[in-house]
Design a protein around this motif. Structure first.
Motif, PDB file in Angstrom:
ATOM      1  N   GLU A 256       0.833  -1.199   0.000  1.00 38.21           N
ATOM      2  CA  GLU A 256       0.000   0.000   0.000  1.00 38.21           C
ATOM      3  C   GLU A 256       0.873   1.257   0.000  1.00 38.21           C
ATOM      4  N   GLU A 257       0.203   2.389  -0.222  1.00 40.39           N
ATOM      5  CA  GLU A 257       0.911   3.657  -0.167  1.00 40.39           C
ATOM      6  C   GLU A 257       0.847   4.194   1.261  1.00 40.39           C
ATOM      7  N   HIS A 258       1.964   4.693   1.736  1.00 41.25           N
ATOM      8  CA  HIS A 258       1.993   5.248   3.093  1.00 41.25           C
ATOM      9  C   HIS A 258       2.460   6.692   3.054  1.00 41.25           C
ATOM     10  N   GLY A 259       2.036   7.442   4.035  1.00 44.02           N
ATOM     11  CA  GLY A 259       2.416   8.845   4.118  1.00 44.02           C
ATOM     12  C   GLY A 259       1.254   9.634   4.691  1.00 44.02           C
ATOM     13  N   LYS A 267      -4.871  10.574   9.479  1.00 41.97           N
ATOM     14  CA  LYS A 267      -4.798   9.268   8.818  1.00 41.97           C
ATOM     15  C   LYS A 267      -3.570   9.137   7.933  1.00 41.97           C
ATOM     16  N   CYS A 268      -3.089   7.889   7.848  1.00 41.81           N
ATOM     17  CA  CYS A 268      -2.067   7.555   6.861  1.00 41.81           C
ATOM     18  C   CYS A 268      -2.781   7.279   5.537  1.00 41.81           C
ATOM     19  N   LEU A 269      -2.082   7.406   4.414  1.00 38.05           N
ATOM     20  CA  LEU A 269      -2.697   7.145   3.110  1.00 38.05           C
ATOM     21  C   LEU A 269      -3.234   5.707   3.020  1.00 38.05           C
ATOM     22  N   CYS A 270      -2.668   4.792   3.791  1.00 36.91           N
ATOM     23  CA  CYS A 270      -3.106   3.401   3.743  1.00 36.91           C
ATOM     24  C   CYS A 270      -4.430   3.189   4.483  1.00 36.91           C
ATOM     25  N   GLY A 271      -4.874   4.205   5.238  1.00 39.34           N
ATOM     26  CA  GLY A 271      -6.134   4.071   5.957  1.00 39.34           C
ATOM     27  C   GLY A 271      -5.960   3.861   7.452  1.00 39.34           C
ATOM     28  N   GLN A 277       5.199   8.396  10.596  1.00 40.19           N
ATOM     29  CA  GLN A 277       5.453   7.665   9.368  1.00 40.19           C
ATOM     30  C   GLN A 277       5.523   6.157   9.628  1.00 40.19           C
ATOM     31  N   HIS A 278       4.812   5.361   8.838  1.00 41.62           N
ATOM     32  CA  HIS A 278       5.059   3.930   8.891  1.00 41.62           C
ATOM     33  C   HIS A 278       5.149   3.383   7.477  1.00 41.62           C
ATOM     34  N   ALA A 279       5.578   2.148   7.356  1.00 42.62           N
ATOM     35  CA  ALA A 279       5.955   1.639   6.034  1.00 42.62           C
ATOM     36  C   ALA A 279       5.417   0.240   5.829  1.00 42.62           C
TER      37      ALA A 279
HETATM   38 ZN   LIG Z   1       0.241   3.592   6.343  1.00 41.12          ZN
END
Ligand SMILES: [Zn+2]
Length: 562
Positions: A256-259, A267-271, A277-279
Motif C-alpha cells: 500500500e501507499e503510506h504517508g 490518517k495515513c494514506l493506507c487508511g 510515518q510507517h511503512a
Molecule cells: Zn500507512
C-alpha cells in the motif's frame, strides 16, 4: 521426502539416462544430489547469520521471502519468550509450508521436548503437516538430531524418540487431546467465504480458538496465521477483545501507499490512523507484489476480478471492511443464508423457477458484463431463493445462450430486462436458440443425443423442442424502482441465498438508490425476486410488516429482531 533436484539438473539427467550404463548413471545421480545439497547448504550459510527455519527451508530447496522471514523471526523468538503473534497473509503464499512444516521440523530438531499443538479449521491441513514433519525427521539422508518414536505412529499425535516433545493436532469440530502445549500454531481457522459470512461459523471458530488457549503451558507461545476474511473473523475479534495482548502483522499482497494524508490529517494514506510515518511491513515500495515469481501484479489483478473487490480487500490486502451504506444490510442476507443447492435439489424444492437476465448494455461484440441470476420460490414457505449467479462478461449471444440453457436445466422461465430495443432482445434470444439447436443436431451426429453443454450442472443437457418461456420486465414500476420493494423482502427475511454470491452481495451491500444506474447482478436478482413476488404462488406474499405469515419457518424469520 527425497531431495528435489532443480529442473535444469533433472532435465540434463533425463537426457543422459539412455546413453549411460545404469550403474554409472546411478552414481552420477548420487553425485549430483550431493552437489545440489552442498550448494544449498552453502547458500543457506551465506544468507543466514543465525540458525532459523528459513535456513532449513533454503537447504530444502525452498525460496526465502520477506513475509516468510517474518514467520521465521517469530519462531526463533518463541524458543526464548512467550510470543503472542498474529500474521495475516494472502492465500497460497507459503505460510503453511513455513510455519507448520519447516518451522515445526526446525523447532523439534532444536527442542525435542517441545510439545507442538497445531489447529486449523480443516483437519487434513494439520494432519498433512504433522505427517510431513514426521517423514522429514525420518528422512535417512537428512542429519536431524531427533527421530520420531517408532511405536506411536498416529498422525494426529506422535512423539520424539526419548523425549517428551512431539505434535498433536486439532481441527474445528473435533476433540483436542487433553495435553499441554508449549507452542500453539493456528492456521486457517476459517477457510471459505461461506464460513466467513456466517456468524454461527465465526462464533464456532472463535470459541474453538480460545478454548485451545486452555492447553497452554506457562511460557508457551502462540502464532496464528490466516488471511483476513471479515472484520469479525477470529483475528478481528481477538484484536478487539484482547487489546494490547497480540502483536499483529498484516501483510498485503500488493504494498500500500503510506504517508500523511493531506485530506485527513489524522490518517495515513493506507487508511491506518496517523501515528507518525510507517511503512510496508516487509519493506516494499508501494504497488509491489509480495511474491512476484509466484503471483505477479497481473495474476493479482485477475484474482481481484474473479473474487470481487470485497473479498480481495479482505483476503489479499488484509483490510476486511464492513459492507454498508447500500440499500441492503448484511444481516438481511446472512440471517437467511443456506447451503448451496444442486440442480436436482432446485427441481425438487422450488416452484416456480426463474432465470433472470440483465443483458449487456451494448449490441456490439464488446463483451460487457451481463447479470444472470437463477432461483425460485419455495412453495412451502413462500420464500424466494437465489441459487445460482451465472453473471459474467458475455457477447449478446453468449448471455442469451447461458440464460436459455440454465432455464432448460432448471425447467425455468426466463425473465429479462427490456432495457434494449425489443428487436435486439428477440434477435439475441432467437440467434442463441438457433445456435443451441445446431449444437444439439451436431451432438446427435456424434451419438451424444440431442444435447448441449450445460450452463450450471456437469452432464450434457437434452434440448427440448420448445424454447423456455420469455418474460420481458422493466426496471421501473411506474416511476418507482423495483429494487426498493425487493430490498424490503430481504429485510423481512423472506429471501434465502443458497450459497455465497460475493459479487452480487457486494453490489447489494454498497449500491444506493441515488447512485444512478444499478449494477447488472443486482438488477438481475431484483427481476428474479420481483417476478417471484408478482407471479402466482401457493402462499400469500407478505409485502407489509404488519401482516401475518402463514408458515412456521417464515414466521421465525420475520419475528427475529431487526
Ligand atoms: Zn500507512
Amino acid at each position: 521426502m527425497t531431495l528435489v533436484l532443480p529442473d535444469e539438473v533433472r532435465e540434463r539427467l533425463d537426457e543422459l539416462a539412455g546413453s549411460m550404463p545404469p550403474e554409472a548413471f546411478a552414481e552420477l545421480g548420487r553425485r549430483l544430489k550431493a552437489q545440489v545439497a552442498a550448494r544449498r547448504r552453502a547458500a543457506a550459510e551465506a544468507q543466514f547469520t543465525t540458525d532459523s527455519p528459513g535456513k532449513l527451508a533454503v537447504m530444502l530447496g525452498q525460496q526465502q521471502k520477506p513475509h516468510l522471514e517474518k514467520l521465521d523471526r517469530l519462531l526463533v523468538r518463541a524458543r526464548t519468550e512467550p510470543v503472542r503473534a498474529i500474521v495475516a497473509e494472502p492465500p497460497r503464499h507459503g505460510k503453511t509450508e513455513r510455519l507448520l512444516r519447516v518451522g515445526t521440523t526446525w523447532r523439534l530438531d532444536h527442542d525435542p521436548d517441545c510439545r507442538v499443538m497445531m489447529i486449523s479449521g480443516t483437519k487434513s491441513l494439520v494432519e498433512q503437516a504433522s505427517r510431513w514433519v514426521r517423514d522429514e525427521l525420518e528422512r535417512p539422508e537428512a542429519a536431524y538430531r531427533v527421530q520420531p518414536r517408532r511405536d506411536v505412529r498416529a498422525v494426529d499425535d506422535w512423539q520424539v524418540q526419548g523425549h517428551g516433545g512431539g505434535i498433536f493436532v486439532g481441527s474445528l469440530g473435533s476433540m483436542i487431546i487433553g495435553r499441554g502445549a508449549d507452542l500453539l500454531l493456528v492456521d486457517d481457522l476459517l477457510g471459505s467465504v461461506a464460513d466467513a459470512e456466517s456468524k454461527t461459523m465465526r462464533d464456532k471458530a472463535f470459541t474453538f480458538l480460545t478454548s485451545s488457549f486452555g492447553r497452554l503451558e506457562p511460557g508457551a507461545s502462540v502464532i496464528i496465521v490466516n488471511s483476513r476474511w471479515h472484520p469479525d473473523d477470529p483475528i478481528g475479534r481477538l484484536l478487539k477483545e484482547q487489546p494490547g495482548v497480540w502483536e499483529y502483522h498484516a501483510v498485503p499482497a500488493i504494498a500500500e501507499e503510506h504517508g500523511h494524508d493531506p485530506a485527513e490529517p489524522d490518517k495515513c494514506l493506507c487508511g491506518d490512523p496517523w501515528l507518525g510515518q510507517h511503512a510496508d511491513p516487509v519493506g516494499r515500495a508501494s504497488g509491489e507484489a509480495l511474491w512476484p515469481e509466484r503471483f505477479d501484479l497481473d495474476n493479482l489483478a485477475e484474482k481481484r476480478l474473479l473474487v470481487g473487490a470485497y473479498v480481495f480487500a479482505a483476503q489479499y490486502q488484509q483490510r476486511p471492511r464492513k459492507r454498508e451504506g447500500g440499500l441492503w444490510k448484511e444481516d438481511w442476507i446472512s440471517d437467511r443464508r443456506a447451503p448451496a443447492l444442486t440442480v436436482e435439489q432446485v427441481l425438487t424444492l422450488l416452484r416456480p423457477r426463474v432465470v433472470a437476465v440483465d443483458p449487456s448494455a451494448s449490441d456490439e461484440d464488446t463483451g460487457d458484463e451481463a447479470g444472470i441470476i437463477a432461483g425460485g420460490r419455495n412453495p412451502a414457505t413462500g420464500d424466494a431463493h437465489v441459487t445460482h449467479d451465472l453473471s459474467g462478461t458475455y457477447t449478446p449471444e453468449g448471455w442469451a445462450r447461458t440464460a436459455l440453457v440454465a432455464a432448460v436445466e432448471l425447467a425455468a422461465d426466463v425473465v429479462y430486462e427490456r432495457n434494449l430495443t425489443p428487436a435486439f432482445m428477440r434477435r439475441a434470444f432467437n440467434t442463441a436458440w438457433e445456435g443451441l439447436q445446431a449444437e444439439a443436431t451436431q451432438a446427435k451426429g456424434l451419438e451424444l443425443g440431442y444435447t448441449v453443454e450445460p450452463a450450471i450442472g456437469t452432464g450434457r443437457v437434452e434440448l427440448p423442442a420448445l424454447r423456455p418461456a420469455l418474460h420481458p420486465v422493466s426496471a421501473k414500476v411506474g416511476k418507482e424502482l423495483r429494487a426498493g420493494p425487493v430490498a424490503q423482502r430481504y429485510e423481512q427475511r423472506r429471501v434465502v441465498h443458497n450459497g455465497v454470491f460475493p459479487l452480487l452481495e457486494d453490489q447489494q451491500l454498497t449500491w444506493k438508490a441515488d447512485d444512478g444506474d444499478s449494477p447488472d447482478r443486482l438488477d438481475a436478482a431484483v427481476h428474479l425476486i420481483a417476478f417471484l413476488g408478482d407471479g402466482g404462488s401457493d402462499v400469500a406474499v407478505v409485502e407489509s410488516s404488519g401482516a401475518t405469515v402463514p408458515t412456521g419457518a417464515a414466521t421465525a424469520a420475520t419475528s427475529r429482531g431487526r
